[in-house]
Design a protein around this motif. Structure first.
Motif, mmCIF file in Angstrom:
data_model
loop_
_atom_site.group_PDB
_atom_site.id
_atom_site.type_symbol
_atom_site.label_atom_id
_atom_site.label_comp_id
_atom_site.label_asym_id
_atom_site.label_seq_id
_atom_site.Cartn_x
_atom_site.Cartn_y
_atom_site.Cartn_z
ATOM 1 N N PHE A 32 0.833 -1.213 0.000
ATOM 2 C CA PHE A 32 0.000 0.000 0.000
ATOM 3 C C PHE A 32 0.863 1.256 0.000
ATOM 4 C CE2 PHE A 32 -3.647 -2.407 2.289
ATOM 5 C CZ PHE A 32 -3.972 -3.035 1.093
ATOM 6 N N LEU A 33 1.984 1.218 0.743
ATOM 7 C CA LEU A 33 2.908 2.366 0.722
ATOM 8 C C LEU A 33 3.489 2.567 -0.675
ATOM 9 C CD1 LEU A 33 4.983 2.295 4.036
ATOM 10 C CD2 LEU A 33 3.403 4.053 3.249
ATOM 11 N N THR A 34 3.836 1.461 -1.331
ATOM 12 C CA THR A 34 4.350 1.535 -2.701
ATOM 13 C C THR A 34 3.291 2.124 -3.629
ATOM 14 O OG1 THR A 34 5.695 -0.423 -2.265
ATOM 15 C CG2 THR A 34 5.379 0.172 -4.578
ATOM 16 N N GLU A 39 0.922 6.660 -6.723
ATOM 17 C CA GLU A 39 -0.149 7.646 -6.934
ATOM 18 C C GLU A 39 0.362 9.073 -6.711
ATOM 19 O OE1 GLU A 39 -3.145 7.194 -8.159
ATOM 20 O OE2 GLU A 39 -2.871 5.034 -8.295
ATOM 21 N N PHE A 40 1.277 9.230 -5.764
ATOM 22 C CA PHE A 40 1.822 10.563 -5.476
ATOM 23 C C PHE A 40 2.614 11.100 -6.680
ATOM 24 C CE2 PHE A 40 4.993 13.484 -3.708
ATOM 25 C CZ PHE A 40 4.160 14.358 -3.030
ATOM 26 N N SER A 87 -8.119 -4.318 -4.877
ATOM 27 C CA SER A 87 -9.029 -4.245 -6.028
ATOM 28 C C SER A 87 -9.074 -2.818 -6.577
ATOM 29 C CB SER A 87 -10.440 -4.686 -5.631
ATOM 30 O OG SER A 87 -10.432 -6.012 -5.176
ATOM 31 N N GLY A 88 -9.124 -1.837 -5.663
ATOM 32 C CA GLY A 88 -9.116 -0.430 -6.090
ATOM 33 C C GLY A 88 -7.833 -0.059 -6.819
ATOM 34 N N ILE A 89 -6.704 -0.536 -6.293
ATOM 35 C CA ILE A 89 -5.413 -0.276 -6.950
ATOM 36 C C ILE A 89 -5.406 -0.916 -8.342
ATOM 37 C CG2 ILE A 89 -2.929 -0.783 -6.858
ATOM 38 C CD1 ILE A 89 -3.180 -0.569 -3.769
ATOM 39 N N ALA A 90 -5.965 -2.120 -8.442
ATOM 40 C CA ALA A 90 -6.021 -2.807 -9.742
ATOM 41 C C ALA A 90 -6.820 -1.991 -10.754
ATOM 42 C CB ALA A 90 -6.632 -4.195 -9.577
ATOM 43 N N ILE A 91 -7.952 -1.451 -10.311
ATOM 44 C CA ILE A 91 -8.787 -0.644 -11.221
ATOM 45 C C ILE A 91 -8.063 0.640 -11.635
ATOM 46 C CG2 ILE A 91 -10.919 0.716 -11.366
ATOM 47 C CD1 ILE A 91 -12.167 -1.507 -9.521
ATOM 48 N N SER A 102 -1.505 -3.782 -12.493
ATOM 49 C CA SER A 102 -2.923 -4.109 -12.369
ATOM 50 C C SER A 102 -3.120 -5.619 -12.187
ATOM 51 C CB SER A 102 -3.685 -3.621 -13.599
ATOM 52 O OG SER A 102 -5.054 -3.918 -13.464
ATOM 53 N N GLY A 103 -2.416 -6.408 -12.994
ATOM 54 C CA GLY A 103 -2.516 -7.863 -12.876
ATOM 55 C C GLY A 103 -2.036 -8.353 -11.524
ATOM 56 N N PHE A 104 -0.909 -7.795 -11.055
ATOM 57 C CA PHE A 104 -0.379 -8.157 -9.747
ATOM 58 C C PHE A 104 -1.392 -7.809 -8.649
ATOM 59 C CE2 PHE A 104 1.850 -6.859 -5.876
ATOM 60 C CZ PHE A 104 2.472 -8.055 -5.543
ATOM 61 N N SER A 105 -2.019 -6.636 -8.758
ATOM 62 C CA SER A 105 -2.994 -6.197 -7.748
ATOM 63 C C SER A 105 -4.235 -7.082 -7.737
ATOM 64 C CB SER A 105 -3.396 -4.744 -7.998
ATOM 65 O OG SER A 105 -2.272 -3.908 -7.897
ATOM 66 N N ILE A 106 -4.658 -7.536 -8.927
ATOM 67 C CA ILE A 106 -5.812 -8.439 -8.997
ATOM 68 C C ILE A 106 -5.486 -9.764 -8.302
ATOM 69 C CG2 ILE A 106 -7.203 -9.855 -10.579
ATOM 70 C CD1 ILE A 106 -7.084 -7.421 -12.526
#
Length: 199
Positions: A32-34, A39-40, A87-91, A102-106
């Protein structure tokens, strides 16, 4: 004939899941920090701030090791939050055309959702049920049912139960707390009736 009996046990899989819980929180917190950093630098500061706050919460739980190992209900809620955030990060990364992340997050969302399912199951059931059809043992992802015709022997003691099958499998569980003499007699009655044994 004996009435069906359900006894709380200490399941080895459940103990293992509880022990690795702080590690799972720690991994999620770092990811999540990554994501917050990602996002930053993409100039999504509100999303970055939200992810950083969630990361801080998850890491705080990870560093409270004893609390993380013993609080199954809180672990399950955090695991659900972790699955939703992944899931939100993936989207978000999919919308930014970052297909690898995205694939990793899913995949991470799916894994954490599965762990949530297991932990949620721990809250409601960690038991051995002895009934007229056989024995049901709490397990992940689904309970294990053993028919009486597949059981060689059941050795029930005040603090443990050992079930041996014809497939040469042995299931040994400690009871969460010692069972009453009447419950022990119920198990012995089932064994006498279905296994033709008094043990």
């Amino acid at each position: 004939m004996a009435a069906p009996l359900s006894v709380s046990i200490v399941h080895p899989q459940a103990v293992h899941l509880k022990k690795i819980s702080p590690l799972l929180h720690f991994i999620a917190g770092l990811l999540f920090l990554t994501a917050a950093y990602y996002e930053f630098i993409a100039d999504n500061r509100i999303t970055a701030f939200c992810e950083a706050v969630i990361a801080a919460d998850v890491l705080a739980i990870a560093f409270m090791k004893r609390f993380a190992e013993e609080s199954t209900r809180i672990n399950a809620w955090f695991r659900l939050i972790e699955a939703v955030v992944f899931s939100g990060i993936a989207i978000l990364t999919l919308l930014n055309h970052d297909y690898l992340i995205s694939g990793f997050s899913i995949v991470a969302a799916g894994l954490y959702a599965y762990v949530f399912h297991c932990e949620n199951k721990l809250i409601s059931r960690e038991r051995v049920d002895v009934h007229h059809l056989g024995v049901t043992i709490s397990s992940f992802p689904n309970d294990k049912y053993i028919d009486w015709v597949d059981i060689v022997s059941i050795k029930a003691l005040p603090h443990s139960i050992t079930i041996t099958t014809f497939k040469k499998k042995t299931y040994h569980f400690e009871f969460e707390k010692g069972i009453a003499l009447s419950e022990l007699e119920q198990i012995h009655d089932f064994c006498s009736y279905y296994l033709n044994t008094g043990s």
